[in-house]
Design an enzyme around this catalytic site. Structure first.
Site, PDB file in Angstrom:
ATOM      1  CB  SER A  58      -7.757   3.689   2.876  1.00 32.21           C
ATOM      2  OG  SER A  58      -7.071   3.059   3.946  1.00 32.21           O
ATOM      3  CB  SER A  59      -6.005  -1.565   1.869  1.00 34.71           C
ATOM      4  OG  SER A  59      -5.570  -1.110   3.122  1.00 34.71           O
ATOM      5  CB  ILE A  97      -7.766   3.370  11.482  1.00 35.25           C
ATOM      6  CG1 ILE A  97      -7.915   3.932  12.901  1.00 35.25           C
ATOM      7  CG2 ILE A  97      -8.425   4.293  10.452  1.00 35.25           C
ATOM      8  CD1 ILE A  97      -7.266   5.275  13.137  1.00 35.25           C
ATOM      9  N   GLY A  98     -10.563   1.586  10.439  1.00 34.87           N
ATOM     10  CA  GLY A  98     -12.015   1.561  10.489  1.00 34.87           C
ATOM     11  C   GLY A  98     -12.610   0.539   9.532  1.00 34.87           C
ATOM     12  N   GLY A  99     -11.727  -0.289   8.961  1.00 36.07           N
ATOM     13  CA  GLY A  99     -12.182  -1.287   7.985  1.00 36.07           C
ATOM     14  C   GLY A  99     -11.367  -1.266   6.713  1.00 36.07           C
ATOM     15  CB  SER A 100      -8.473   0.813   5.696  1.00 35.61           C
ATOM     16  OG  SER A 100      -9.123   2.047   5.850  1.00 35.61           O
ATOM     17  CE  LYS A 131      -3.869   1.958   2.703  1.00 40.50           C
ATOM     18  NZ  LYS A 131      -4.727   1.735   3.887  1.00 40.50           N
ATOM     19  CG  MET A 143      -5.205   6.729   2.965  1.00 39.09           C
ATOM     20  SD  MET A 143      -3.758   5.831   3.517  1.00 39.09           S
ATOM     21  CE  MET A 143      -3.059   6.983   4.677  1.00 39.09           C
TER      22      MET A 143
END
Length: 576
Positions: free
Chosen positions: A211-212, A232-235, A136, A185
């Site tokens: 974001s990934s 950090i939240g589902g990335s 990434k 992101m």
């Protein structure tokens, strides 16, 4: 001589002219910086394509390498049956080919070529010896910028590799491409003004998640075999879900946080911490990724990481498990295909001898609308604005940007209006929480509330005597590009396990069927989010992948991975 009014008008016109000129010059410089980077990346990709045409493998040899699953490829490299250089060339060629339609590559890593050559000369082989790895964009790599899709961070190349990149190289891995991310992101789109928009490998009209997103896309396109992202939240889990791949969000702290731009910045607030994690096309790949990095070199480079090697005994145990499950977290109802996936996962695990019991998520409204949003945006978005005020704003985050530009009293007023119109109580609470905290006392209070919620969740977990949980990754599948801003409520399914800091993995279960699409006729149509879900997922979703999450208690990544592997195995047996 000018009178007072004339003088005031003259000054006002002069100041206005000065503002227009300086704004124009600033935007021109931003565009120039972005254009220079785009040219650099395009040139580098073209150069690599030329290199592959001159030095590439035959079509048959390339196909023979690419059709191998991770463990087969790993075994052949370890035994010397495959050269690292050949494996690298095969994946470079596939990545360049697929990237033309999908745009997941930010730039190639040129050091991969000599690194693979060295691998072929070495007798001592690490656990990932000669394996090509995609990374990434926000991971620190020496000589490359980690921008998070934001131009103010261009022209600031890393002076050295981040900890995980060092560990991967120590284990013999060959980083060969860097992959795309959304600007800032802070969304699960995958678009930014520097590198453009990445699309979904299963449907070019839809997004890969974020974001990934670039990582999930390259894996979903089978143009990489092992990747690394962050969450950090589902990335990690959201893009894996949308692209039909596997990933693991470890407990924050199990792997080094000194890895990438997002993670380094994330250390400013410690209530909900980000984490890097492995991604792959099957569970074995993710397992091997974790085994490789949980090594003495990792613990030596970052003493903050607890020296816990991979627990093979837990992963390979045959003890029957008691697993909780749910199809609805109490906020956004899942579409029919996702509900079906959870029930299929439940059936497969039960067939393998495990006990599945219903579980109810406590107070998701507070968890997401207040705890997650206030912790992650504790500064009221100031750091975000500091960067975005000096950048081109991508359409995917324009709404967030312009809301943050409003005075706080207008943001508050807008939150109540939006909540009323959308008939969504959590939406308004989330918007107000994103104004951050006013003082240290409020921050301490937030920390206490999060800790209380964690205790409440754990108490419910223990009352059911659970070993793990299986649940939806997201309440829907890959959305059309550009629509994420209307679907933010769906992230409650992933953010929950960031707030709790539980390890959570993502594994494909099924694909959307015609029956699933037909059953969307019965989907609720009351709230704004529900209306958008009906609009975007009632058609054109056939064949899109559907995944579930497998969750365990903190620092029990091996148990989460065991559930993922047994589910994968059970589903394969059912298909046969």
């Amino acid at each position: 001589m000018l009178d007072f009014n004339e003088a005031a008008i003259t000054v006002l016109v002069s100041l206005s002219g000065w503002w227009v000129i300086t704004t124009y010059l600033k935007k021109r410089n931003i565009k120039k910086r972005i254009a220079n980077k785009q040219k650099e990346c395009t040139t580098s990709l073209s150069k690599l394509e030329g290199y592959i045409k001159e030095n590439g493998l035959s079509r048959k040899k390339q196909e023979d390498i690419l059709k191998l699953k991770f463990m087969d490829l790993h075994t052949r490299i370890q035994r010397g049956q495959l050269k690292s250089e050949d494996v690298l060339k095969a994946y470079q060629a596939k990545a360049i080919e697929k990237n033309k339609n999908l745009n997941f590559i930010v730039e190639p890593v040129w050091e991969a070529i000599p690194l693979a050559a060295v691998c072929d000369l070495e007798k001592k082989k690490g656990l990932l010896h000669g394996v090509p790895v995609s990374i990434k964009e926000n991971y620190f790599m020496k000589g490359y910028e980690s921008t998070g899709g934001m131009s103010p961070l261009l022209d600031k190349p890393a002076k050295e590799d981040g900890v995980l990149v060092k560990v991967l190289k120590h284990q013999g891995a060959v980083p060969f491409v860097r992959t795309n991310i959304p600007q800032s992101m802070m969304t699960f789109e995958c678009s930014n003004p520097i590198y453009g928009t990445t699309v979904n490998p299963h449907n070019l009209k839809r997004g890969p998640g974020g974001s990934s997103g670039g990582e999930a896309c390259i894996l979903g396109a089978e143009a990489s075999i092992l990747g690394w992202g962050s969450d950090i939240g589902g990335s990690l889990r959201i893009p894996s879900s949308f692209c039909g791949t596997c990933s693991l969000k470890p407990t924050a702290g199990r792997l080094s946080l000194k890895a990438c731009e997002e993670l380094d910045g994330g250390r400013v607030q410690t209530l909900i911490r980000p984490t890097p994690g492995p991604m792959g096309r099957d569970v074995d790949t993710v397992v091997m990724g974790m085994k490789a990095v949980l090594c003495p070199k990792h613990f030596e480079l970052d003493p903050d990481v607890p020296p816990l090697p991979f627990n093979t005994e837990v992963y390979e145990s045959d003890r029957k498990l008691r697993i909780g499950y749910y199809t609805n977290d109490g906020y956004v109802q899942c579409i029919p295909g996702v509900e079906r996936a959870v029930h299929e996962a439940k059936a497969a695990l039960e067939k393998m001898g495990h006990t599945l019991v219903p579980f109810e998520v406590p107070n998701v409204e507070k968890m997401f609308g207040e705890f997650f949003s206030k912790a992650c945006f504790g500064d009221g978005g100031q750091h975000f604005l500091d960067l975005m005020d000096n950048d081109m704003v991508d359409s995917s985050i324009q709404l967030l940007y312009y809301v943050y530009k409003l005075p706080s009293f207008m943001q508050t007023m807008l939150s109540y209006i939006a909540s009323f119109i959308a008939k969504d109580r959590i939406l308004g609470l989330q918007m107000r929480s994103m104004q951050g905290v006013k003082c240290v006392r409020d921050w301490w209070a937030l920390a206490g509330q999060i800790e209380t919620y964690r205790k409440e969740f754990l108490s419910q977990w223990k009352s059911k005597n659970l070993d793990a949980i299986v649940c939806p990754t997201m309440p829907f599948v890959a959305p059309p590009t550009g629509t994420v801003k209307y679907l933010i409520g769906g992230v409650t399914y992933t953010t929950l396990y960031n707030v709790l800091n539980y390890p959570a993995g993502c594994v494909p279960v099924t694909k959307v069927t015609a029956v699933d699409q037909k059953n969307m006729e019965n989907y609720p149509n009351k709230t704004g989010t529900e209306k958008f879900i009906r609009k975007y997922f009632s058609s054109d979703t056939g064949g899109l992948p559907v995944t579930v999450q497998c969750v365990a208690l903190p620092y029990q990544e091996e148990l989460a991975l065991r559930v993922m592997k047994e589910l994968e195995t059970g589903l394969e047996q059912q298909r046969k």
